[in-house]
Design a protein around this motif. Structure first.
Motif, PDB file in Angstrom:
ATOM      1  N   TRP A   5       0.867  -1.186   0.000  1.00  0.00           N
ATOM      2  CA  TRP A   5       0.000   0.000   0.000  1.00  0.00           C
ATOM      3  C   TRP A   5       0.894   1.223   0.000  1.00  0.00           C
ATOM      4  N   TYR A  53      -5.508   6.581   2.278  1.00  0.00           N
ATOM      5  CA  TYR A  53      -4.198   6.671   1.622  1.00  0.00           C
ATOM      6  C   TYR A  53      -3.658   8.095   1.660  1.00  0.00           C
ATOM      7  N   TRP A 113       2.447  -3.021   7.035  1.00  0.00           N
ATOM      8  CA  TRP A 113       1.165  -3.127   6.337  1.00  0.00           C
ATOM      9  C   TRP A 113       0.091  -3.589   7.310  1.00  0.00           C
ATOM     10  N   GLU A 117      -6.283  -2.529   1.370  1.00  0.00           N
ATOM     11  CA  GLU A 117      -6.324  -3.139   0.039  1.00  0.00           C
ATOM     12  C   GLU A 117      -7.463  -2.619  -0.841  1.00  0.00           C
ATOM     13  N   ARG A 119      -9.219   0.115  -2.856  1.00  0.00           N
ATOM     14  CA  ARG A 119      -8.921   1.390  -3.483  1.00  0.00           C
ATOM     15  C   ARG A 119     -10.088   2.361  -3.333  1.00  0.00           C
ATOM     16  N   ARG A 176      -4.838  -2.042  -7.625  1.00  0.00           N
ATOM     17  CA  ARG A 176      -5.100  -2.293  -6.209  1.00  0.00           C
ATOM     18  C   ARG A 176      -4.552  -1.167  -5.327  1.00  0.00           C
ATOM     19  N   LEU A 177      -3.855  -0.200  -5.905  1.00  0.00           N
ATOM     20  CA  LEU A 177      -3.297   0.908  -5.127  1.00  0.00           C
ATOM     21  C   LEU A 177      -4.001   2.205  -5.491  1.00  0.00           C
TER      22      LEU A 177
END
Length: 245
Positions: A5, A53, A113, A117, A119, A176-177
């Motif tokens: 991530w 994020y 982590w 996961e 997004r 996935r990011l």
């Protein structure tokens, strides 16, 4: 090193912290988590959908900036890899976070982590514009560009990259990011970092940001360079907010 991530960290000077958090919360369509840390200096910008994020930090010295958190299974092993590639270690914390500097001197952290996961989704704003903060862009002086690109590329598992004739290198484009890392060549003397938004309608997006106190710095084709209310630079770019392309 398996990157699980990525998190973009806004480092805000104490005098601008409240104004900056309010602006970036509004622009990203996020809510703000309760503060945490010994001095309540950290908070998370929580997306309406998906795993966080974007995070903020109050700094007591200097002008602030941005740094990248790289989420991995084993920060200690990751730090050894990074040092072997030319990074220097700044500090290690009790929570497993290790702070390093890249060859050009850019700060980044290796963090454990925690299962992130999912997004984040772009936001459709009133009027129909769609946007999302989806890139962290490192501007690197020409003399260090090849070194910095290959440091990050090898560290994140892509391997060496031929940078001949290239002024921009995207290090990842994983579905996935939520965050893509891009390295840009610059004629400026010092490295810097800024965020970029993908928007389906740049003019509408610029107007929305201006309503929150941002100003246009320059326009170059489909990219508008902006300054937030405290003068922090960032970009709005005409790209598909869902794919980043």
């Amino acid at each position: 090193m398996h990157v699980r991530w990525l998190t973009a960290f806004f480092d805000f000077p104490a005098a601008d912290f409240g104004t900056e958090v309010t602006f970036w919360r509004a622009i990203s369509g996020s809510t703000v988590s309760p503060p945490r840390g010994d001095s309540k200096q950290f908070a998370t910008l929580e997306p309406f959908h998906g795993d966080p994020y974007l995070r903020v930090q109050r700094v007591d010295e200097g002008p602030g900036g941005m740094h990248l958190d790289v989420h991995v299974d084993d920060p200690v092993a990751g730090a050894l890899e990074a040092e072997a590639l030319g990074a220097t270690r700044e500090a290690a914390a009790d929570d497993g976070v290790i702070t390093l500097r890249s060859p050009i001197g850019g700060v980044f952290c290796l963090v454990p982590w925690d299962g992130e996961e999912l997004r984040a989704r772009p936001i459709r704003w009133p009027g129909g514009a769609i946007s999302i903060i989806d890139q962290l862009r490192f501007q690197v002086p020409t003399a260090a560009f090849d070194t910095e690109v290959n440091f990050w590329s090898v560290l994140t598992g892509k391997g060496p990259i031929d940078t001949a004739g290239r002024d921009e290198v995207a290090l990842n484009h994983s579905p996935r990011l939520s965050l893509q890392v891009v390295i840009l060549r610059t004629d400026e003397g010092e490295a810097s970092a800024h965020t970029a938004l993908a928007a389906n309608n740049v003019d509408d997006e610029v107007e929305r940001h201006e309503d929150w106190g941002a100003t246009v710095v320059s326009r170059d084709g489909d990219t508008v360079r902006m300054a937030d209310p405290a003068g922090r630079l960032y970009c709005i770019t005409h790209r598909n907010p869902r794919t980043g392309v």
